[in-house]
Design an enzyme around this catalytic site. Sequence first.
Site, PDB file in Angstrom:
ATOM      1  N   ASP A  36      11.789 -18.012  51.069  1.00  0.00           N
ATOM      2  CA  ASP A  36      12.368 -19.193  50.428  1.00  0.00           C
ATOM      3  C   ASP A  36      11.720 -19.541  49.098  1.00  0.00           C
ATOM      4  OD1 ASP A  36       9.874 -19.984  51.516  1.00  0.00           O
ATOM      5  OD2 ASP A  36      10.490 -22.072  51.353  1.00  0.00           O
ATOM      6  N   ASP A  48       8.487 -14.563  55.471  1.00  0.00           N
ATOM      7  CA  ASP A  48       7.541 -15.513  54.900  1.00  0.00           C
ATOM      8  C   ASP A  48       7.309 -16.587  55.966  1.00  0.00           C
ATOM      9  OD1 ASP A  48       6.306 -17.386  52.947  1.00  0.00           O
ATOM     10  OD2 ASP A  48       8.226 -18.420  53.108  1.00  0.00           O
TER      11      ASP A  48
END
Length: 298
Positions: free
Chosen positions: A243, A38
């Site tokens: 996250d 990400d």
Amino acid sequence: ATLTAVMVGTGVGASQGVLIKGGQALERAHKVNCIVFDKTGTLTMGKPVVVKTKLLKNMVLREFYELVAATEVNSEHPLAKAIVEYAKKFRDDEENPAWPEACDFVSITGKGVKATVKGREIMVGNKNLMNDHKVIIPDDAEELLADSEDMAQTGILVSINSELIGVLSVSDPLKPSAREAISILKSMNIKSIMVTGDNWGTANSIAREVGIDSVIAEAKPEQKAEKVKELQAAGHVVAMVGDGINDSPALVAADVGMAIGAGTDIAIEAADIVLMKSNLEDVITAIDLSRKTFSRIR
Ligand code: ADP
Ligand code: MG
């Protein structure tokens, strides 16, 4: 590997801030040959700061930021936190912590937020958010967005009552460990891919900085998971590092899900491994530990 070896492996990991939830995760990690990262909060610090504001209409910055902050204060997104933090500097009364009340707050994943403040409908987000609500994006706003993207910043649009009023630029620097980690992974013959909900321009600029050549931008959470499954179907053993809430489906789908310790609880729950120091070099620590525990060499 023996049960003792696995326990030693997990123990060593824990002592280094790499929490491995069980022997299976430790075992799968040494087979990983492809890692999906990400962007926001994973490769970048996830502590973005507002670096520029351009108002397209005659409006006082203090008033503008009051409406924007009243809307964003309801969002958990790192971009929202950055905007609210920045907005504080325009308040005449630093002592008074409350923003005006926002009604009908809605958060649209991957796009932005919307609320009614002081009787006006405020939207803060990207082009998709504005397009979905038929807000016209003038040429000067498009130019400001393109400039931000070239500088690896994220441009954010603000509309009031369906009229585009301002463009903010937010900068979220790379983690110091990011470039190094990607380069080490490359030398280990592990392929790195970046998947982000952010726009293509910004995503490509960040990818260039960090040294990743495979990018997927403007991805919805389910598309992050789909990408993981697609790589698995092509025969890869895939780790996902993320996250956010929006990374959870991909963390679950991956052979090894790794959550950034500073990330959201939902991501941490969805992952097999938690990188407590939120440091990308620990992706390599986890893989090394697994190699030491499970490979016969050494
Ligand atoms: P990432 O995958 O990089 O963590 P997200 O999917 O969370 O990114 O968000 C994608 C994009 O949606 C952001 O880059 C931003 O343009 C827009 N966005 C999402 N939430 C907000 C918000 N609260 N305020 C402004 N923009 C937002
Ligand atoms: Mg993120």
